[in-house]
Design a protein around this motif. Structure first.
Motif, PDB file in Angstrom:
ATOM      1  N   MET A   1       0.844  -1.200   0.000  1.00  0.00           N
ATOM      2  CA  MET A   1       0.000   0.000   0.000  1.00  0.00           C
ATOM      3  C   MET A   1       0.877   1.247   0.000  1.00  0.00           C
ATOM      4  N   ILE A   2       0.553   2.187  -0.855  1.00  0.00           N
ATOM      5  CA  ILE A   2       1.315   3.433  -0.936  1.00  0.00           C
ATOM      6  C   ILE A   2       1.025   4.279   0.300  1.00  0.00           C
ATOM      7  N   PRO A   3       2.054   4.842   0.950  1.00  0.00           N
ATOM      8  CA  PRO A   3       1.827   5.678   2.140  1.00  0.00           C
ATOM      9  C   PRO A   3       0.931   6.872   1.812  1.00  0.00           C
ATOM     10  N   PHE A   4       0.140   7.275   2.809  1.00  0.00           N
ATOM     11  CA  PHE A   4      -0.734   8.426   2.626  1.00  0.00           C
ATOM     12  C   PHE A   4      -0.852   9.171   3.953  1.00  0.00           C
ATOM     13  N   GLU A   5      -1.269  10.412   3.862  1.00  0.00           N
ATOM     14  CA  GLU A   5      -1.482  11.237   5.056  1.00  0.00           C
ATOM     15  C   GLU A   5      -2.893  10.997   5.589  1.00  0.00           C
ATOM     16  N   LEU A   6      -3.001  10.885   6.910  1.00  0.00           N
ATOM     17  CA  LEU A   6      -4.303  10.779   7.555  1.00  0.00           C
ATOM     18  C   LEU A   6      -4.529  12.028   8.393  1.00  0.00           C
ATOM     19  N   ALA A   7      -5.449  12.870   7.958  1.00  0.00           N
ATOM     20  CA  ALA A   7      -5.755  14.105   8.678  1.00  0.00           C
ATOM     21  C   ALA A   7      -6.985  13.887   9.552  1.00  0.00           C
ATOM     22  N   ARG A   8      -6.974  14.462  10.753  1.00  0.00           N
ATOM     23  CA  ARG A   8      -8.098  14.304  11.680  1.00  0.00           C
ATOM     24  C   ARG A   8      -8.553  15.680  12.173  1.00  0.00           C
ATOM     25  N   PRO A   9      -9.276  16.418  11.318  1.00  0.00           N
ATOM     26  CA  PRO A   9      -9.733  17.759  11.699  1.00  0.00           C
ATOM     27  C   PRO A   9     -10.752  17.699  12.832  1.00  0.00           C
ATOM     28  N   ARG A  10     -10.883  18.815  13.554  1.00  0.00           N
ATOM     29  CA  ARG A  10     -11.803  18.918  14.684  1.00  0.00           C
ATOM     30  C   ARG A  10     -13.105  19.618  14.325  1.00  0.00           C
ATOM     31  N   SER A  11     -13.193  20.162  13.138  1.00  0.00           N
ATOM     32  CA  SER A  11     -14.428  20.839  12.733  1.00  0.00           C
ATOM     33  C   SER A  11     -14.701  20.551  11.266  1.00  0.00           C
ATOM     34  N   LEU A  12     -15.970  20.717  10.875  1.00  0.00           N
ATOM     35  CA  LEU A  12     -16.335  20.491   9.484  1.00  0.00           C
ATOM     36  C   LEU A  12     -15.662  21.518   8.580  1.00  0.00           C
ATOM     37  N   THR A  13     -15.548  22.744   9.060  1.00  0.00           N
ATOM     38  CA  THR A  13     -14.879  23.786   8.282  1.00  0.00           C
ATOM     39  C   THR A  13     -13.424  23.427   8.032  1.00  0.00           C
ATOM     40  N   GLU A  14     -12.756  22.929   9.056  1.00  0.00           N
ATOM     41  CA  GLU A  14     -11.367  22.514   8.909  1.00  0.00           C
ATOM     42  C   GLU A  14     -11.243  21.336   7.942  1.00  0.00           C
ATOM     43  N   ALA A  15     -12.196  20.409   8.023  1.00  0.00           N
ATOM     44  CA  ALA A  15     -12.176  19.248   7.128  1.00  0.00           C
ATOM     45  C   ALA A  15     -12.304  19.678   5.671  1.00  0.00           C
ATOM     46  N   ILE A  16     -13.213  20.611   5.407  1.00  0.00           N
ATOM     47  CA  ILE A  16     -13.413  21.095   4.041  1.00  0.00           C
ATOM     48  C   ILE A  16     -12.155  21.778   3.522  1.00  0.00           C
ATOM     49  N   ALA A  17     -11.480  22.517   4.392  1.00  0.00           N
ATOM     50  CA  ALA A  17     -10.246  23.211   3.991  1.00  0.00           C
ATOM     51  C   ALA A  17      -9.137  22.228   3.626  1.00  0.00           C
ATOM     52  N   LEU A  18      -9.189  21.016   4.165  1.00  0.00           N
ATOM     53  CA  LEU A  18      -8.162  20.011   3.881  1.00  0.00           C
ATOM     54  C   LEU A  18      -8.424  19.265   2.574  1.00  0.00           C
ATOM     55  N   LEU A  19      -9.604  19.441   1.992  1.00  0.00           N
ATOM     56  CA  LEU A  19      -9.932  18.826   0.714  1.00  0.00           C
ATOM     57  C   LEU A  19      -9.459  19.716  -0.430  1.00  0.00           C
ATOM     58  N   ASP A  20      -9.351  19.134  -1.606  1.00  0.00           N
ATOM     59  CA  ASP A  20      -8.863  19.878  -2.772  1.00  0.00           C
ATOM     60  C   ASP A  20      -9.809  19.615  -3.944  1.00  0.00           C
ATOM     61  N   PRO A  21     -10.443  20.669  -4.475  1.00  0.00           N
ATOM     62  CA  PRO A  21     -11.397  20.456  -5.571  1.00  0.00           C
ATOM     63  C   PRO A  21     -10.760  19.921  -6.841  1.00  0.00           C
ATOM     64  N   GLU A  22      -9.435  20.024  -6.943  1.00  0.00           N
ATOM     65  CA  GLU A  22      -8.741  19.580  -8.154  1.00  0.00           C
ATOM     66  C   GLU A  22      -8.018  18.252  -7.993  1.00  0.00           C
ATOM     67  N   ASP A  23      -7.997  17.702  -6.793  1.00  0.00           N
ATOM     68  CA  ASP A  23      -7.189  16.512  -6.535  1.00  0.00           C
ATOM     69  C   ASP A  23      -8.085  15.333  -6.133  1.00  0.00           C
TER      70      ASP A  23
END
Length: 298
Positions: A1-23
């Motif tokens: 399995m290729i390594p990947f980052e696991l992000a654990r935001p504390r708010s929905l706003t923070e979670a959305i900011a960690l997403l990328d509309p182009e990726d």
């Protein structure tokens, strides 16, 4: 399995900011049931997974709005919905369907928002929620928007969601005692993927059907409303076997049904001809026993 980052935001706003509309390799993850299967199969190799488990608890709650609508947080577990007294009392169609959705292990971790966003055409909740007139609130970097569940899916595993948007809430109008049934036809266990799913919600006027909401799943690339069948059912009496048969035939004729590992196109077409009328009869019979009907494997 290729390594990947696991992000654990504390708010929905923070979670959305960690997403990328182009990726497309950056993905949100609710319960993770579908994501893990896709990774194991090698069809998904994410560079970042954004876990939603630690965001505000308000997005995992079930309640009733001021107008009597069922308000479901997008991160609500399917098992939470299944056992909710509010759902059992006011939305028996949902409660009954949830008991046969996948299996207990999956329902304990899978979320309603993730279930809808995955857009697998074989899933049970999209046709059921569509038949009830449910809608979703979608949150993104530019704010909120509301979309009917019926319009959420656009094709196989495709939705109107942008890559940096999340389903924050599901809103379901009151079932209000309307007769309803979900007929799920499987070839193996009752919790298996359906060869065909038919959701019916009826508005009655005396002994006649005033309006009918009929949604079919697992037959095409998305849940589909059977408008021709609905038109035939309008004003009909459920005891009219000829009309019920014609409604099933009209529904089958309306669709370009797709065959798959769960059944050929001709098999599914025949199932629809039979089960649409059966769903109408079962919905009405269930009212007398104060419940909602479900049909297992055939």
């Amino acid at each position: 399995m290729i390594p990947f980052e696991l992000a654990r935001p504390r708010s929905l706003t923070e979670a959305i900011a960690l997403l990328d509309p182009e990726d497309p390799d950056i993905r949100p993850m609710g319960g993770g049931t579908a994501v893990m299967l896709m990774m194991k199969a090698g069809v998904l190799r994410p560079t970042r997974l954004v876990s939603l488990r630690d965001v505000e608890p308000e997005y995992a709650q079930v309640g009733i709005g001021n107008n009597g609508e069922l308000q479901i947080g997008g991160l609500t577990r399917l098992a939470t919905l299944e056992h909710s007294p509010l759902v059992k009392e006011g939305w028996p169609l949902l409660a009954r369907t949830l008991r046969t959705l996948s299996n207990v292990r999956v329902r304990n971790v899978a979320t309603i928002g993730g279930n809808l966003a995955h857009a697998d055409p074989h899933m049970d909740m999209p046709p059921v929620l569509s038949s009830l007139g449910a809608r979703v609130t979608i949150q993104g970097p530019n704010g909120e928007r509301t979309v009917p569940v019926e319009q959420l899916c656009t094709g196989y595993y495709e939705t109107v969601l942008a890559r940096d948007e999340l389903i924050s809430r599901v809103i379901v109008p009151p079932q209000a005692g309307r007769p309803a049934a979900y007929m799920k036809v499987t070839t193996r266990a009752s919790h298996d993927w359906p060869a065909l799913g038919v959701a019916v919600v009826l508005d009655m006027q005396g002994a006649a059907i005033r309006q009918a909401s009929v949604i079919v799943g697992a037959a095409t690339d998305r849940p589909t409303r059977l408008t021709e069948a609905e038109a035939l059912l309008r004003g009909a009496e459920p005891s009219d076997e000829k009309t019920l048969r014609h409604a099933g035939e009209a529904g089958a004729a309306q669709l370009d049904i797709v065959g798959d590992s769960h059944g050929t196109a001709s098999y599914k077409k025949q199932l629809l001809k039979v089960y649409l009328g059966r769903a109408v009869r079962t919905a009405l019979a269930a009212v007398n026993s104060r419940g909602t009907a479900f049909e297992g494997h055939a």
